[in-house]
Design a protein around this motif. Structure first.
Motif, mmCIF file in Angstrom:
data_model
loop_
_atom_site.group_PDB
_atom_site.id
_atom_site.type_symbol
_atom_site.label_atom_id
_atom_site.label_comp_id
_atom_site.label_asym_id
_atom_site.label_seq_id
_atom_site.Cartn_x
_atom_site.Cartn_y
_atom_site.Cartn_z
ATOM 1 N N THR A 266 27.772 27.704 -28.162
ATOM 2 C CA THR A 266 26.989 26.706 -27.430
ATOM 3 C C THR A 266 26.664 27.242 -26.040
ATOM 4 O OG1 THR A 266 28.871 25.479 -26.471
ATOM 5 C CG2 THR A 266 28.187 24.885 -28.702
ATOM 6 N N ALA A 267 25.419 27.068 -25.634
ATOM 7 C CA ALA A 267 24.900 27.675 -24.410
ATOM 8 C C ALA A 267 25.110 26.800 -23.186
ATOM 9 C CB ALA A 267 23.412 27.971 -24.577
ATOM 10 N N LEU B 120 20.534 30.737 -36.572
ATOM 11 C CA LEU B 120 20.102 29.348 -36.658
ATOM 12 C C LEU B 120 20.205 28.764 -35.248
ATOM 13 C CD1 LEU B 120 19.356 27.803 -39.314
ATOM 14 C CD2 LEU B 120 21.552 26.645 -39.101
ATOM 15 N N VAL B 121 19.129 28.157 -34.767
ATOM 16 C CA VAL B 121 19.153 27.532 -33.446
ATOM 17 C C VAL B 121 18.776 26.066 -33.589
ATOM 18 C CG1 VAL B 121 18.321 27.621 -31.073
ATOM 19 C CG2 VAL B 121 18.423 29.713 -32.415
ATOM 20 N N LEU C 232 23.407 28.928 -32.834
ATOM 21 C CA LEU C 232 23.340 28.718 -31.391
ATOM 22 C C LEU C 232 22.851 27.299 -31.100
ATOM 23 C CD1 LEU C 232 21.695 32.085 -30.291
ATOM 24 C CD2 LEU C 232 23.938 31.297 -29.569
ATOM 25 N N LEU C 233 23.529 26.628 -30.173
ATOM 26 C CA LEU C 233 23.136 25.286 -29.764
ATOM 27 C C LEU C 233 23.313 25.174 -28.253
ATOM 28 C CD1 LEU C 233 25.593 25.045 -32.146
ATOM 29 C CD2 LEU C 233 24.603 22.796 -32.391
ATOM 30 N N GLY C 234 22.674 24.163 -27.669
ATOM 31 C CA GLY C 234 22.984 23.833 -26.290
ATOM 32 C C GLY C 234 24.366 23.208 -26.249
ATOM 33 N N PRO D 172 17.061 20.872 -22.472
ATOM 34 C CA PRO D 172 17.131 22.108 -21.685
ATOM 35 C C PRO D 172 18.199 23.095 -22.139
ATOM 36 C CG PRO D 172 16.838 20.222 -20.239
ATOM 37 C CD PRO D 172 17.076 19.677 -21.613
ATOM 38 N N PHE D 173 19.353 22.622 -22.550
ATOM 39 C CA PHE D 173 20.405 23.526 -23.004
ATOM 40 C C PHE D 173 20.026 24.194 -24.330
ATOM 41 C CE2 PHE D 173 22.855 20.669 -20.196
ATOM 42 C CZ PHE D 173 23.448 21.611 -19.370
ATOM 43 N N ASP D 174 19.283 23.465 -25.167
ATOM 44 C CA ASP D 174 18.805 24.058 -26.420
ATOM 45 C C ASP D 174 17.747 25.116 -26.141
ATOM 46 O OD1 ASP D 174 20.480 22.310 -27.715
ATOM 47 O OD2 ASP D 174 18.910 20.889 -28.259
#
Length: 249
Positions: free
Chosen positions: A175-176, A4-5, A114-116, A37-39
């Motif tokens: 988180t990225a 899931l993003v 996954l998330l920003g 951008p982080f997403d």
């Protein structure tokens, strides 16, 4: 493994942000919007995991107004398989977003979210942590490297003192950070394919979540204009001004 993003629609990072005349919020009417951008980095990492054969399906989720479908289409063009839009006109806060992402993660049977690390509009940096707490899953925040094998996600985190490596038992929330990867540009064929991919639309009520804000914004203002600097003739003049005008020495 199903991923899931979460992707958020924000004012494009190249746009100069302006405050509304009534000082209630930032002006978004007629302003270019794009994916946080982080997403975008989170989507890229999800696509790379699928290319490695680790992930089997990528679901891009966005929450907000109808136009958020454009953000989802961008994720689909990058390589996500399908999208989900939780449509609402309410100004969403991290807790409400986390609650809805939790409901979707459970419903979809996701093993990794996954998330920003944060959104560039409010810089809250809270949704990922809240989501992990609500799900009771381990979290790897500010990730600059992710490796998944044998049911464990090894995450290298960027911390104040350098780098920290943690091992997370799946399922997990990651988180990225900026240095995790370099997002790809969507090719024209993939943009065309993205138009045919499915986007399911639902409401917060369908997930049993009340999105009503818990915070009240009193006022939004631009930062004060910085005073112009001055030039001094020599070191002696600089010391004199620091001592007698700025009074810092």
């Amino acid at each position: 493994m199903k991923l899931l993003v979460a992707v958020k629609r924000v004012v494009d990072y190249n746009v100069k942000v302006r405050v509304k005349s009534d000082h209630t919020a930032v002006e978004t009417a007629g302003v270019k919007m794009s994916m946080n951008p982080f997403d975008e980095i989170a989507v890229e990492e999800a696509v790379r995991l699928k290319e490695k054969g680790i992930a089997t399906e990528i679901i891009a989720v966005s929450l907000g107004v109808t136009q958020c479908q454009e953000t989802i289409r961008t994720a689909l063009a990058m390589g996500a398989d399908r999208g989900i839009l939780v449509e609402t006109d309410v100004a969403l806060e991290p807790l409400a977003v986390a609650k809805m992402l939790k409901a979707i993660a459970i419903k979809e049977g996701a093993e990794l979210v996954l998330l920003g690390k944060q959104a560039i509009d409010d810089d809250m940096n809270a949704t990922g942590q809240m989501l992990a707490a609500l799900l009771g899953w381990p979290q790897g925040t500010f990730a600059s490297k992710v490796e998944i094998a044998d049911g464990t996600a090894t995450v290298t985190r960027e911390v104040d003192g350098g780098l920290e490596t943690v091992a997370l038992t799946m399922p997990a929330v990651i988180t990225a950070d900026l240095r995790l990867n370099e997002p790809r540009y969507a090719s024209l064929p993939n943009i065309m394919k993205a138009r045919k991919k499915t986007i399911d639309v639902m409401k917060p009520e369908d997930l049993g979540v009340d999105p009503a804000p818990r915070l009240s914004i009193l006022s939004v203002n631009e930062p004060p204009v910085r005073k112009a600097g001055i030039k001094v003739a020599d070191v002696a003049a600089l010391i004199d001004k620091l001592r007698n005008e700025a009074k810092v020495i």
